[in-house]
Design an enzyme around this catalytic site. Sequence first.
Site, PDB file in Angstrom:
ATOM      1  N   CYS A   2       0.810  -1.216   0.000  1.00  0.00           N
ATOM      2  CA  CYS A   2       0.000   0.000   0.000  1.00  0.00           C
ATOM      3  C   CYS A   2       0.841   1.264   0.000  1.00  0.00           C
ATOM      4  O   CYS A   2       1.914   1.310   0.580  1.00  0.00           O
ATOM      5  CB  CYS A   2      -0.887   0.022   1.237  1.00  0.00           C
ATOM      6  SG  CYS A   2      -1.894  -1.438   1.393  1.00  0.00           S
ATOM      7  N   ARG A  30       5.732  -0.486  -5.720  1.00  0.00           N
ATOM      8  CA  ARG A  30       5.588  -1.222  -4.462  1.00  0.00           C
ATOM      9  C   ARG A  30       4.608  -2.381  -4.575  1.00  0.00           C
ATOM     10  O   ARG A  30       4.551  -3.233  -3.705  1.00  0.00           O
ATOM     11  CB  ARG A  30       5.103  -0.274  -3.366  1.00  0.00           C
ATOM     12  CG  ARG A  30       6.078   0.832  -3.047  1.00  0.00           C
ATOM     13  CD  ARG A  30       5.449   1.877  -2.166  1.00  0.00           C
ATOM     14  NE  ARG A  30       5.112   1.327  -0.868  1.00  0.00           N
ATOM     15  CZ  ARG A  30       5.912   1.373   0.192  1.00  0.00           C
ATOM     16  NH1 ARG A  30       7.083   1.948   0.090  1.00  0.00           N
ATOM     17  NH2 ARG A  30       5.549   0.853   1.338  1.00  0.00           N
ATOM     18  N   TRP A  79      -2.948  -2.921  -1.503  1.00  0.00           N
ATOM     19  CA  TRP A  79      -2.530  -4.312  -1.721  1.00  0.00           C
ATOM     20  C   TRP A  79      -3.320  -5.107  -0.686  1.00  0.00           C
ATOM     21  O   TRP A  79      -3.102  -4.958   0.510  1.00  0.00           O
ATOM     22  CB  TRP A  79      -1.017  -4.428  -1.501  1.00  0.00           C
ATOM     23  CG  TRP A  79      -0.411  -5.731  -1.879  1.00  0.00           C
ATOM     24  CD1 TRP A  79      -0.027  -6.143  -3.117  1.00  0.00           C
ATOM     25  CD2 TRP A  79      -0.056  -6.808  -0.988  1.00  0.00           C
ATOM     26  NE1 TRP A  79       0.530  -7.396  -3.058  1.00  0.00           N
ATOM     27  CE2 TRP A  79       0.522  -7.829  -1.771  1.00  0.00           C
ATOM     28  CE3 TRP A  79      -0.174  -7.008   0.388  1.00  0.00           C
ATOM     29  CZ2 TRP A  79       0.987  -9.019  -1.228  1.00  0.00           C
ATOM     30  CZ3 TRP A  79       0.291  -8.202   0.929  1.00  0.00           C
ATOM     31  CH2 TRP A  79       0.861  -9.189   0.123  1.00  0.00           C
ATOM     32  N   ASN A 105      -2.403   2.696   5.617  1.00  0.00           N
ATOM     33  CA  ASN A 105      -1.464   1.581   5.435  1.00  0.00           C
ATOM     34  C   ASN A 105      -1.320   0.892   6.784  1.00  0.00           C
ATOM     35  O   ASN A 105      -1.236   1.565   7.810  1.00  0.00           O
ATOM     36  CB  ASN A 105      -0.069   2.091   5.029  1.00  0.00           C
ATOM     37  CG  ASN A 105      -0.031   2.566   3.602  1.00  0.00           C
ATOM     38  OD1 ASN A 105      -1.005   2.433   2.875  1.00  0.00           O
ATOM     39  ND2 ASN A 105       1.101   3.116   3.193  1.00  0.00           N
ATOM     40  N   GLY A 106      -1.242  -0.428   6.778  1.00  0.00           N
ATOM     41  CA  GLY A 106      -1.092  -1.155   8.040  1.00  0.00           C
ATOM     42  C   GLY A 106      -2.289  -2.043   8.295  1.00  0.00           C
ATOM     43  O   GLY A 106      -3.106  -2.273   7.393  1.00  0.00           O
ATOM     44  N   GLU A 480      19.135 -17.591  -4.131  1.00  0.00           N
ATOM     45  CA  GLU A 480      18.751 -16.302  -4.709  1.00  0.00           C
ATOM     46  C   GLU A 480      18.409 -16.453  -6.200  1.00  0.00           C
ATOM     47  O   GLU A 480      17.443 -15.871  -6.693  1.00  0.00           O
ATOM     48  CB  GLU A 480      19.893 -15.289  -4.487  1.00  0.00           C
ATOM     49  CG  GLU A 480      19.692 -13.921  -5.093  1.00  0.00           C
ATOM     50  CD  GLU A 480      18.444 -13.183  -4.617  1.00  0.00           C
ATOM     51  OE1 GLU A 480      17.800 -13.610  -3.666  1.00  0.00           O
ATOM     52  OE2 GLU A 480      18.108 -12.159  -5.253  1.00  0.00           O
ATOM     53  N   LYS A 484      14.808 -15.567  -7.899  1.00  0.00           N
ATOM     54  CA  LYS A 484      14.627 -14.569  -8.965  1.00  0.00           C
ATOM     55  C   LYS A 484      13.713 -15.105 -10.065  1.00  0.00           C
ATOM     56  O   LYS A 484      12.779 -14.438 -10.481  1.00  0.00           O
ATOM     57  CB  LYS A 484      15.969 -14.175  -9.608  1.00  0.00           C
ATOM     58  CG  LYS A 484      16.850 -13.259  -8.821  1.00  0.00           C
ATOM     59  CD  LYS A 484      16.394 -11.829  -8.747  1.00  0.00           C
ATOM     60  CE  LYS A 484      15.475 -11.554  -7.617  1.00  0.00           C
ATOM     61  NZ  LYS A 484      15.890 -11.406  -6.291  1.00  0.00           N
ATOM     62  N   GLU A 487      10.113 -15.507  -8.867  1.00  0.00           N
ATOM     63  CA  GLU A 487       9.412 -14.235  -8.664  1.00  0.00           C
ATOM     64  C   GLU A 487       8.913 -13.633  -9.966  1.00  0.00           C
ATOM     65  O   GLU A 487       7.788 -13.160 -10.045  1.00  0.00           O
ATOM     66  CB  GLU A 487      10.366 -13.198  -8.035  1.00  0.00           C
ATOM     67  CG  GLU A 487      10.599 -13.329  -6.566  1.00  0.00           C
ATOM     68  CD  GLU A 487      11.592 -12.286  -6.056  1.00  0.00           C
ATOM     69  OE1 GLU A 487      11.318 -11.678  -5.034  1.00  0.00           O
ATOM     70  OE2 GLU A 487      12.653 -12.079  -6.680  1.00  0.00           O
ATOM     71  N   HIS A 503      20.561 -36.658  -1.379  1.00  0.00           N
ATOM     72  CA  HIS A 503      19.691 -37.046  -0.267  1.00  0.00           C
ATOM     73  C   HIS A 503      18.220 -36.809  -0.585  1.00  0.00           C
ATOM     74  O   HIS A 503      17.394 -36.750   0.321  1.00  0.00           O
ATOM     75  CB  HIS A 503      20.098 -36.290   0.998  1.00  0.00           C
ATOM     76  CG  HIS A 503      21.487 -36.593   1.435  1.00  0.00           C
ATOM     77  ND1 HIS A 503      21.878 -37.839   1.868  1.00  0.00           N
ATOM     78  CD2 HIS A 503      22.606 -35.827   1.439  1.00  0.00           C
ATOM     79  CE1 HIS A 503      23.168 -37.820   2.149  1.00  0.00           C
ATOM     80  NE2 HIS A 503      23.643 -36.609   1.892  1.00  0.00           N
ATOM     81  N   LYS A 602       6.793  -4.778  -3.420  1.00  0.00           N
ATOM     82  CA  LYS A 602       8.198  -4.409  -3.218  1.00  0.00           C
ATOM     83  C   LYS A 602       8.526  -4.302  -1.743  1.00  0.00           C
ATOM     84  O   LYS A 602       9.572  -4.733  -1.297  1.00  0.00           O
ATOM     85  CB  LYS A 602       8.456  -3.070  -3.919  1.00  0.00           C
ATOM     86  CG  LYS A 602       9.875  -2.545  -3.761  1.00  0.00           C
ATOM     87  CD  LYS A 602      10.848  -3.389  -4.542  1.00  0.00           C
ATOM     88  CE  LYS A 602      12.277  -2.935  -4.395  1.00  0.00           C
ATOM     89  NZ  LYS A 602      13.216  -4.024  -4.745  1.00  0.00           N
TER      90      LYS A 602
HETATM   91  C1  G6P Z   1       9.476  -8.462  -0.633  1.00  0.00           C
HETATM   92  C2  G6P Z   1      10.112  -8.243  -1.977  1.00  0.00           C
HETATM   93  C3  G6P Z   1      11.467  -8.920  -2.045  1.00  0.00           C
HETATM   94  C4  G6P Z   1      12.344  -8.450  -0.898  1.00  0.00           C
HETATM   95  C5  G6P Z   1      11.661  -8.642   0.443  1.00  0.00           C
HETATM   96  C6  G6P Z   1      12.419  -7.961   1.575  1.00  0.00           C
HETATM   97  O1  G6P Z   1       9.130  -9.791  -0.477  1.00  0.00           O
HETATM   98  O2  G6P Z   1       9.274  -8.742  -2.996  1.00  0.00           O
HETATM   99  O3  G6P Z   1      12.106  -8.604  -3.260  1.00  0.00           O
HETATM  100  O4  G6P Z   1      13.549  -9.163  -0.923  1.00  0.00           O
HETATM  101  O5  G6P Z   1      10.363  -8.061   0.421  1.00  0.00           O
HETATM  102  O6  G6P Z   1      12.385  -6.562   1.391  1.00  0.00           O
HETATM  103  P1  G6P Z   1      13.354  -5.579   2.124  1.00  0.00           P
HETATM  104  O7  G6P Z   1      12.912  -4.206   1.727  1.00  0.00           O
HETATM  105  O8  G6P Z   1      13.197  -5.823   3.598  1.00  0.00           O
HETATM  106  O9  G6P Z   1      14.741  -5.892   1.673  1.00  0.00           O
END
Ligand code: G6P
Length: 607
Positions: A2, A30, A79, A105-106, A480, A484, A487, A503, A602
């Site tokens: 949000c 975001r 969101w 927001n929240g 990671e 990626k 996502e 295993h 985000k």
């Molecule tokens: C969300 C984003 C990720 C990010 C994570 C942590 O899940 O989609 O890309 O790694 O938050 O965000 P931060 O701002 O705490 O690094």
Amino acid sequence: MCGIVGYISKGNDERSVNIGIEALKRLEYRGYDSAGLAFWDRSGGIICQKAVGRISNLENKIGQNGFSPADPVILHTRWATHGNVCEANAHPHSDCTRDIFVAHNGIIENYPALKEQLIGEGHVFSSGTDTEVIAHLIEKCFEGNLEEAVRKSLGCLVGTYGLAVISGRDPNKIVAARLSSPLLVGLAEDYFLLASDPSAVIAHTRKVVYLDDGEIAVIGRSNFTIIREKKAEEIEWADGQHEKEGFPHYMLKEVMEQPESIEQTLKGRLIPEAGNAKLGGLDSVEQRLRQIDKVYIVGCGTARHAGLLGEYMFEEYAGISTRTDAASEFRYRKTLLDKNTALLAISQSGETADTLAAIRDARSRGALTMGITNVVGSTQARETDAGVYTRCGPEIGVASTKAFTSQVAALALFTLFLGRQRQMPLETGRRIVRELLRMPEMVEQTLQCDRQIKELAEKYRGFENFFYLGRKYNYPIAREGALKIKEIAYVHSEGSWGGELKHGELALISEDFPSICIVPKDSVYEKMVSNIEEIKARGGPVIAVTSEGNQEIESLADDVVYIPDTIEFLTPILSVIPLQLFAYHFAVLCGCDIDKPRNLAKSVTVE
Ligand code: G6P
């Protein structure tokens, strides 16, 4: 997640809605599913409009009605958390009289009880959200002054909020309030801009006041008051960093920016002679850090993967027992914290609710709290005892790239600092500093694999599963890399330790299940080669990422990508780059929305 924007000018600005929408668009990155706004109209009342989907849908809707907008205006991107995605649940929400409007927001945790009580008192609700109770509470408390009504209502709420409120009954102000959800006021020449994120105001002003928890701001036409007087701070980011600058997507731009972003992280912080790092943000806790014998690193998503690397780094070079946890798990397990424990939180935004909760938990139990974050003035930066900024500039793409490599570079600086306080020999420190100084150039060189990676994405297009495998310092990179592609391309992928393959995961290997193996010439090289043999023996295709000059791997792997040779613990900064690019090109071929992947946000500001 949000986003909130508010705008109020010296008077009757017909650009109000346009300025507000433009600022709201800067928060699109975001992640959101609907948008709305409420503005004072010259016809003499407040008009509220909402739309599901993109902000452009909202714009079209406003354009079709002949409004005469003035200000104040409040805007919101939602969101969904409580209540499904629909127009009725989009913000702003209003009271029964449709004269008080709230963007929030929240999460209001006690909203079911409040709602029941308000319904009992005759209030009529029109959404399924937690936020709507705030509008009705303000209606109930209103006696002619909006900020007084907001203040009284806040006393009833349990949960978190960043709030923007306007009312037709007290129309020359926006009232804003904050508890664990960021808000700032941008001070422009002839107007004020309220926002939940500095990105929204940067094109208008660099002068901002960040609200602290528990503060209420009353933003009038020519002045604003806040419970505690606060000094204006400067936002450091250049406006241009918010543009795509010719790249088709923010993600690609941010991947390509990594030589500069890493340079920024390291700039002025390396002392070659002393083989050490100078970190001004740790000065105040330098003595206390000498007593630290245990570190918990916490973060979410990509930031947690950086944390996993920190674990290997701190244990090997600083000799400090270290464990990395998902921030969302940390405070629900029996962690053993005392005054000799440090919690290191890693977060690009500095606003991730789970990470902030972990910081608060650790602090309440006496641990030293530190942070690595990108956003200056973020809640994390303000709530930790000490920390280091990554200084990599705004990251807009939801899939984190340059923030990750800068977090790893910052962890390398932390490692030097902690290591040299302890047993790290001078020569080791100097060697690390030399390699870090070469890092921007090595990253630049690594990026030249872009064309090859694009071809690989084309070759492997159509595959629906991928393994990412690595060992030791490249195990977190396997995680990671898998994250990626998951996502942004919505492809099933798993990141694991090469040694764990036999295993269980080996059962999945077939010619339809390619593996991306990160196998630089490091201390576990031979072990990883054995793991590749295990995959090849079962017909699985292999893409190997290895150190330049290591041609022997070509006889084993189907495809080989080379990265520059450096010391083992810095290889992750390089090896992650081909994986970022592979996910990017693969997702482009799949036609995915790269910068705004479905279901993701985000900055995740709810727990
Ligand atoms: C969300 C984003 C990720 C990010 C994570 C942590 O899940 O989609 O890309 O790694 O938050 O965000 P931060 O701002 O705490 O690094």
